[in-house]
Design a protein around this motif. Sequence first.
Motif, short mmCIF file in Angstrom:
data_model
loop_
_atom_site.label_atom_id
_atom_site.label_comp_id
_atom_site.label_asym_id
_atom_site.label_seq_id
_atom_site.Cartn_x
_atom_site.Cartn_y
_atom_site.Cartn_z
N ALA A 134 0.92 -1.12 -0.04
CA ALA A 134 0.04 -0.04 -0.14
C ALA A 134 0.72 1.25 0.07
O ALA A 134 1.78 1.25 0.65
CB ALA A 134 -0.73 -0.08 1.36
N VAL A 135 0.15 2.20 -0.59
CA VAL A 135 1.05 3.68 -0.82
C VAL A 135 0.06 4.82 -0.51
O VAL A 135 -1.16 4.93 -0.98
CB VAL A 135 1.78 3.80 -2.02
N THR A 136 0.14 5.50 0.35
CA THR A 136 -0.55 6.74 0.85
C THR A 136 0.09 7.98 0.76
O THR A 136 1.08 8.14 1.22
CB THR A 136 -1.34 6.69 2.30
N GLU A 137 -0.62 8.83 -0.09
CA GLU A 137 -0.01 10.39 -0.40
C GLU A 137 -1.06 11.07 0.52
O GLU A 137 -1.91 11.24 0.02
CB GLU A 137 0.13 10.39 -1.79
N ILE A 138 -0.48 11.97 1.26
CA ILE A 138 -1.12 13.17 2.01
C ILE A 138 -0.55 14.52 1.70
O ILE A 138 0.68 14.76 1.71
CB ILE A 138 -1.06 12.89 3.57
N VAL A 139 -1.53 15.39 1.18
CA VAL A 139 -1.26 16.75 0.91
C VAL A 139 -1.93 17.77 1.76
O VAL A 139 -3.17 17.66 1.74
CB VAL A 139 -1.69 17.02 -0.47
N ALA A 140 -1.10 18.38 2.81
CA ALA A 140 -1.80 19.34 3.95
C ALA A 140 -1.67 20.56 3.51
O ALA A 140 -0.22 21.00 3.39
CB ALA A 140 -1.33 18.96 5.35
N GLY A 141 -2.63 21.22 3.32
CA GLY A 141 -2.28 22.80 2.91
C GLY A 141 -2.11 23.61 4.01
O GLY A 141 -2.11 23.14 5.18
N GLU A 142 -1.90 24.92 3.87
CA GLU A 142 -1.37 25.65 4.68
C GLU A 142 -2.58 25.89 6.16
O GLU A 142 -3.63 26.02 5.89
CB GLU A 142 -1.24 27.30 4.44
N GLY A 143 -2.03 25.42 7.19
CA GLY A 143 -2.74 25.64 8.57
C GLY A 143 -3.74 24.48 8.57
O GLY A 143 -4.55 24.26 9.64
N ALA A 144 -3.59 23.36 7.79
CA ALA A 144 -4.49 22.06 7.83
C ALA A 144 -4.13 21.25 8.82
O ALA A 144 -2.86 21.15 9.32
CB ALA A 144 -4.60 21.45 6.49
N VAL A 145 -5.21 20.68 9.45
CA VAL A 145 -4.81 19.61 10.49
C VAL A 145 -5.30 18.28 10.26
O VAL A 145 -6.67 18.12 10.24
CB VAL A 145 -5.46 20.06 11.94
N LEU A 146 -4.67 17.21 10.09
CA LEU A 146 -5.19 15.97 9.84
C LEU A 146 -4.58 15.01 10.72
O LEU A 146 -3.39 14.89 10.82
CB LEU A 146 -4.59 15.58 8.33
N ASP A 147 -5.52 14.33 11.14
CA ASP A 147 -5.24 13.06 12.08
C ASP A 147 -5.49 11.74 11.40
O ASP A 147 -6.40 11.34 10.77
CB ASP A 147 -6.07 12.84 13.05
N HIS A 148 -4.14 11.20 11.07
CA HIS A 148 -4.22 9.88 10.18
C HIS A 148 -3.87 8.88 10.99
O HIS A 148 -2.79 8.61 11.46
CB HIS A 148 -2.92 10.00 9.00
N TYR A 149 -4.79 7.86 10.81
CA TYR A 149 -4.64 6.40 11.54
C TYR A 149 -4.38 5.28 10.56
O TYR A 149 -5.34 5.26 9.62
CB TYR A 149 -5.66 6.41 12.57
N LYS A 150 -3.52 4.44 10.66
CA LYS A 150 -3.35 3.41 10.09
C LYS A 150 -3.38 2.06 10.77
O LYS A 150 -2.55 1.79 11.76
CB LYS A 150 -2.27 3.37 9.23
N LEU A 151 -4.52 1.42 10.70
CA LEU A 151 -4.60 -0.03 11.47
C LEU A 151 -4.17 -1.17 10.66
O LEU A 151 -5.07 -1.31 9.49
CB LEU A 151 -5.90 0.04 12.10
N GLN A 152 -3.23 -1.91 11.04
CA GLN A 152 -2.94 -3.21 10.21
C GLN A 152 -3.17 -4.35 11.03
O GLN A 152 -2.56 -4.48 12.03
CB GLN A 152 -1.29 -2.95 9.90
N ASP A 153 -4.18 -4.91 10.69
CA ASP A 153 -4.64 -6.32 11.27
C ASP A 153 -4.83 -7.35 10.28
O ASP A 153 -5.73 -8.19 10.05
CB ASP A 153 -5.83 -6.08 12.08
#
Length: 202
Positions: A144-163
């Motif tokens: 898997a590949v995840t690309e995240i682009v966060a703009g100015e002042g953005a707040v992102l909570d990213h959770y990755k659960l591998q089970d």
Amino acid sequence: RLVTSQPVSPLAELGCPVRLVFVNGLFSRELSSHEIPPGIKVGSLAELWKDGNNAVESHLARYARFDNQAFVAMNTAFAEDGAFVEIPRNTQLTEPVHLVFLAEPGGRPTVSHPRTLILAGRGSRAAVIETYAGPAGRSYFTNAVTEIVAGEGAVLDHYKLQDEGHQAFHVATVQAVQDRGSLVNSHNVSLGALLARSDINS
């Protein structure tokens, strides 16, 4: 409730109103949410690419480097589908977006290369959960590949659960690109798989 022919992790049952489900790397409309709240855009990367979505064309495969990372290169070459999440500028989500990637091997081992693209606009705030799960006792490979682009002042909570199942192999890369004043909180929980690796870069 998720219904497949194989039992999967209870982590896939998180009660999130916005949920996209992928089986063996391909979007399952039947298992996904049918009502998406206004103000956000979520969907299948393959479908959006086919429709000529400008955001997908502008950002997909632009950030995770594949010149010196073999597994990222494999994902870029062989990905058939994946998840797209776009939170417009100044939008605040009160509920997380849940992306569920299920493996459902048949008689022979399988491999999937799911791709995820998350765009958090300027001043936005959101949480995105990625869950990877599959049946125990079956051999399969998730890359898997995840690309995240966060703009100015953005707040992102990213959770990755591998089970993943205990006979599975799981390799993942998370690549975040952040503008000034943005905050990406990355939470990685690894519970399954015979062998697992997760690279997180910003």
